[in-house]
Write a protein that holds these residues in place. Structure first.
Motif, short mmCIF file in Angstrom:
data_model
loop_
_atom_site.label_atom_id
_atom_site.label_comp_id
_atom_site.label_asym_id
_atom_site.label_seq_id
_atom_site.Cartn_x
_atom_site.Cartn_y
_atom_site.Cartn_z
N THR A 73 0.87 -1.18 0.00
CA THR A 73 0.00 0.00 0.00
C THR A 73 0.91 1.23 0.00
O THR A 73 1.33 1.71 1.04
CB THR A 73 -0.92 0.01 1.23
OG1 THR A 73 -0.13 0.01 2.42
CG2 THR A 73 -1.80 -1.23 1.24
N LEU A 74 1.20 1.72 -1.18
CA LEU A 74 2.14 2.83 -1.31
C LEU A 74 1.47 4.14 -0.91
O LEU A 74 0.46 4.55 -1.48
CB LEU A 74 2.64 2.93 -2.75
CG LEU A 74 3.57 4.13 -3.03
CD1 LEU A 74 4.88 3.97 -2.27
CD2 LEU A 74 3.82 4.27 -4.52
N MET A 75 2.07 4.79 0.08
CA MET A 75 1.59 6.11 0.49
C MET A 75 2.30 7.19 -0.35
O MET A 75 3.52 7.20 -0.46
CB MET A 75 1.88 6.35 1.97
CG MET A 75 1.09 5.46 2.92
SD MET A 75 -0.68 5.90 2.99
CE MET A 75 -1.35 4.69 1.84
N GLY A 76 1.50 8.09 -0.91
CA GLY A 76 2.05 9.11 -1.79
C GLY A 76 2.50 10.35 -1.05
O GLY A 76 2.03 11.46 -1.35
N GLY A 77 3.39 10.17 -0.08
CA GLY A 77 3.88 11.33 0.66
C GLY A 77 4.57 12.34 -0.23
O GLY A 77 4.55 13.54 0.04
N GLY A 78 5.19 11.85 -1.31
CA GLY A 78 5.85 12.74 -2.26
C GLY A 78 4.92 13.25 -3.33
O GLY A 78 4.83 14.46 -3.58
N PHE A 185 6.96 2.92 -9.68
CA PHE A 185 6.87 1.51 -10.05
C PHE A 185 8.26 0.95 -10.31
O PHE A 185 8.63 -0.13 -9.82
CB PHE A 185 5.99 1.37 -11.29
CG PHE A 185 5.48 -0.04 -11.54
CD1 PHE A 185 5.83 -1.10 -10.73
CD2 PHE A 185 4.63 -0.30 -12.62
CE1 PHE A 185 5.36 -2.39 -10.98
CE2 PHE A 185 4.16 -1.57 -12.87
CZ PHE A 185 4.53 -2.62 -12.05
N MET A 186 9.06 1.69 -11.05
CA MET A 186 10.42 1.24 -11.34
C MET A 186 11.23 1.08 -10.05
O MET A 186 11.94 0.09 -9.85
CB MET A 186 11.11 2.25 -12.25
CG MET A 186 12.52 1.87 -12.66
SD MET A 186 13.58 3.30 -12.92
CE MET A 186 13.83 3.86 -11.23
N GLU A 187 11.09 2.04 -9.14
CA GLU A 187 11.88 2.03 -7.90
C GLU A 187 11.45 0.88 -6.99
O GLU A 187 12.29 0.19 -6.40
CB GLU A 187 11.73 3.36 -7.19
CG GLU A 187 12.66 3.57 -6.02
CD GLU A 187 14.12 3.72 -6.41
OE1 GLU A 187 14.98 3.59 -5.53
OE2 GLU A 187 14.40 3.96 -7.60
N MET A 188 10.15 0.64 -6.88
CA MET A 188 9.69 -0.46 -6.02
C MET A 188 9.99 -1.82 -6.66
O MET A 188 10.21 -2.79 -5.95
CB MET A 188 8.20 -0.32 -5.73
CG MET A 188 7.91 0.79 -4.73
SD MET A 188 6.22 0.74 -4.10
CE MET A 188 5.33 1.11 -5.59
N ASN A 189 9.98 -1.88 -7.97
CA ASN A 189 10.41 -3.11 -8.64
C ASN A 189 11.87 -3.41 -8.32
O ASN A 189 12.24 -4.55 -8.03
CB ASN A 189 10.20 -2.97 -10.15
CG ASN A 189 10.72 -4.17 -10.92
OD1 ASN A 189 11.70 -4.08 -11.64
ND2 ASN A 189 10.06 -5.32 -10.76
N ARG A 190 12.68 -2.36 -8.31
CA ARG A 190 14.11 -2.54 -8.02
C ARG A 190 14.35 -2.84 -6.54
O ARG A 190 15.12 -3.74 -6.20
CB ARG A 190 14.87 -1.26 -8.41
CG ARG A 190 16.38 -1.33 -8.21
CD ARG A 190 17.06 -0.04 -8.62
NE ARG A 190 16.66 1.07 -7.76
CZ ARG A 190 17.20 1.31 -6.56
NH1 ARG A 190 18.13 0.50 -6.08
NH2 ARG A 190 16.81 2.35 -5.86
N ARG A 191 13.66 -2.13 -5.66
CA ARG A 191 13.91 -2.25 -4.22
C ARG A 191 13.21 -3.45 -3.59
O ARG A 191 13.75 -4.11 -2.70
CB ARG A 191 13.43 -0.99 -3.48
CG ARG A 191 14.22 0.26 -3.76
CD ARG A 191 13.71 1.38 -2.86
NE ARG A 191 14.43 2.63 -3.10
CZ ARG A 191 14.61 3.56 -2.16
NH1 ARG A 191 14.13 3.39 -0.95
NH2 ARG A 191 15.27 4.67 -2.45
N MET A 192 11.97 -3.70 -4.00
CA MET A 192 11.11 -4.65 -3.30
C MET A 192 10.60 -5.79 -4.17
O MET A 192 9.83 -6.62 -3.70
CB MET A 192 9.89 -3.91 -2.70
CG MET A 192 10.24 -2.68 -1.90
SD MET A 192 8.79 -1.62 -1.66
CE MET A 192 9.60 -0.06 -1.27
N GLY A 193 10.99 -5.80 -5.43
CA GLY A 193 10.53 -6.86 -6.32
C GLY A 193 9.07 -6.74 -6.71
O GLY A 193 8.46 -7.72 -7.17
N LEU A 213 9.01 1.97 -18.13
CA LEU A 213 10.23 2.44 -17.47
C LEU A 213 10.93 1.30 -16.74
O LEU A 213 12.16 1.17 -16.80
CB LEU A 213 9.90 3.58 -16.51
CG LEU A 213 11.10 4.31 -15.92
CD1 LEU A 213 11.90 5.00 -17.04
CD2 LEU A 213 10.66 5.33 -14.87
N ALA A 214 10.16 0.46 -16.04
CA ALA A 214 10.76 -0.67 -15.32
C ALA A 214 11.42 -1.65 -16.29
O ALA A 214 12.49 -2.20 -15.99
CB ALA A 214 9.69 -1.39 -14.49
#
Length: 417
Positions: A73-78, A185-193, A213-214
């Motif tokens: 559940t990604l929180m969009g703080g940014g 999406f790209m960053e979470m794919n890289r960090r968390m699979g 992008l991913a």
């Protein structure tokens, strides 16, 4: 969906009506069968609660976990600092970081009732995209990732076209939103699979951008699912009631009002909502869908019970149902009815009938209250109030609280404190 999935997750989503589009049904199905799939939905922090308009997405994450996969559940703080133009007619008002954090804390309470969080393989996690977006160097971001985006293609996305076709301004700030969501999406794919993004149909363009992008940067195969735009049978948006937004958090909307919203579902929507918002077996939903007349009201009560159990707990659902029974079927004053309190000083000069209905939340304004009274829809203690200028004093409360009714389905109590 013509493809017949083998994975439980896609099968359940398909038969319950969650899926509008998928980037690759077969590829995603095979991935789901091969092991645990982390999947995310992003939620911007624009209020201290989510409302029922987000419930389709929340239920998708719940089914994901129930079928052995990992909800994110990604929180969009940014991204909340910018604002998503998708489905909007105008720019979102900018929110301070302190308010974003306050909203995020409230939204976390919503998910705690639907998902299990923790450190396990299928436990939900709640990252905040400010953790990586706030650290971005703009020049480096443009150099490394901007080249992967075509402005021509971005202008073709429906969310952008609608704003431009209506000649409504679309700021460069908002235009950047789709780049940042793709970066998420790209960053979470890289960090968390994370290999699956889900969202409403208005997010299709953003999701496709993230997939591209991913694939280009991480060289990974990732997927996307969108849900249909959900409207009620009368064409109105989910998430709204006659008295305002239907919030999921208890402190934003009492359990009785939440239960009553679902109890008042139209006949045409009952079957669809049972599929989307409950976990009842499909054969039981099919049986309930065949009911007509008075029996259909029982199906609506079951819908209200089941949805309220998930959002507020079994005790809250039972209490709300009991209040409804006492109020509607037994002519009593249910304990959970919304209440408005007046002091003796408030009643010294009397309170008009219109004020009673406005203060109780049964009318949004004095004008609306007067119209309700003039149309014969206002009742006090089950007696019609026909005089807009009628005044109520402390003596009217001598026998206890006053039961206020707006039409047949909305009730509140007025009391002296």
């Amino acid at each position: 969906m013509t493809y017949k999935p083998k994975s439980d997750f896609l099968r359940i989503l398909g038969e319950r009506g969650f899926i509008q589009d998928c980037t690759d049904y077969q590829g995603l199905d095979e991935r789901l069968l091969s092991g645990i799939v982390p999947a995310y939905i992003g939620f911007d922090c624009t209020a201290t609660s989510l409302h029922v308009g987000s419930l389709v997405q929340i239920m998708m994450l719940r089914w994901l976990q129930k079928t052995g996969h990992k909800p994110v559940t990604l929180m969009g703080g940014g991204t909340t600092m910018i604002g998503d133009p998708s489905g909007k007619d105008e720019a979102r008002q900018l929110i301070t970081p302190a308010k974003i954090q306050e909203n995020m804390d409230g939204i976390k309470q919503v998910f705690a009732t639907y998902l299990t969080f923790g450190e396990g393989a299928t436990d939900a996690i709640m990252p905040n995209n400010a953790d990586w977006l706030a650290e971005l160097n703009y020049i480096e971001f443009l150099r490394d990732y901007g080249r992967h985006f075509s402005v021509n293609r971005m202008l073709s996305f429906e969310s952008v076209k609608q704003r431009l076709d209506r000649e409504q301004p679309l700021s460069f700030l908002e235009f950047n939103y789709m780049l940042l969501q793709a970066y998420d999406f790209m960053e979470m794919n890289r960090r968390m699979g994370v290999s699956l993004q889900m969202g409403g149909s208005d997010q299709w363009g953003n999701i496709v951008n993230g997939i591209d992008l991913a694939r280009r940067v991480n060289s990974n195969e990732v997927f996307g699912i969108t849900t249909p735009l959900l409207t009620k049978s009368d064409g109105s948006k989910m998430g709204k009631s006659a008295s305002g937004a239907v919030w999921l958090n208890e402190d934003m909307l009492p359990a009785y009002d939440f239960w009553q919203f679902w109890r008042n579902t139209s006949d045409a929507d009952t079957g669809k909502f049972l599929k989307l918002f409950t976990e009842l077996p499909m054969d039981e939903i099919a049986r309930l869908g065949t009911l007509e007349g008075a029996e259909l009201n029982e199906a609506k009560k079951i819908l209200a019970d089941e949805v309220t159990k998930l959002a507020r707990g079994a005790d809250a659902a039972a209490s709300a149902a009991q209040t409804a029974q006492e109020t509607f079927e037994q002519g009593g004053l249910g304990a959970d009815l919304p209440r408005v309190s007046f002091s003796a000083a408030d009643l010294a000069d009397g309170v008009s009938a219109a004020q009673l209905f406005v203060r109780s939340g049964l009318a949004a304004s004095g004008k609306e209250a007067k119209r309700l009274i003039q149309d014969g829809g206002a009742k006090v203690n089950d007696e019609a109030v026909n005089d807009v200028g009628r005044m109520f004093s402390a003596s009217d409360f001598a026998d206890g609280p006053l039961k206020l009714s707006a039409g047949k389905k909305r009730h509140a109590l007025a009391e002296i404190i």
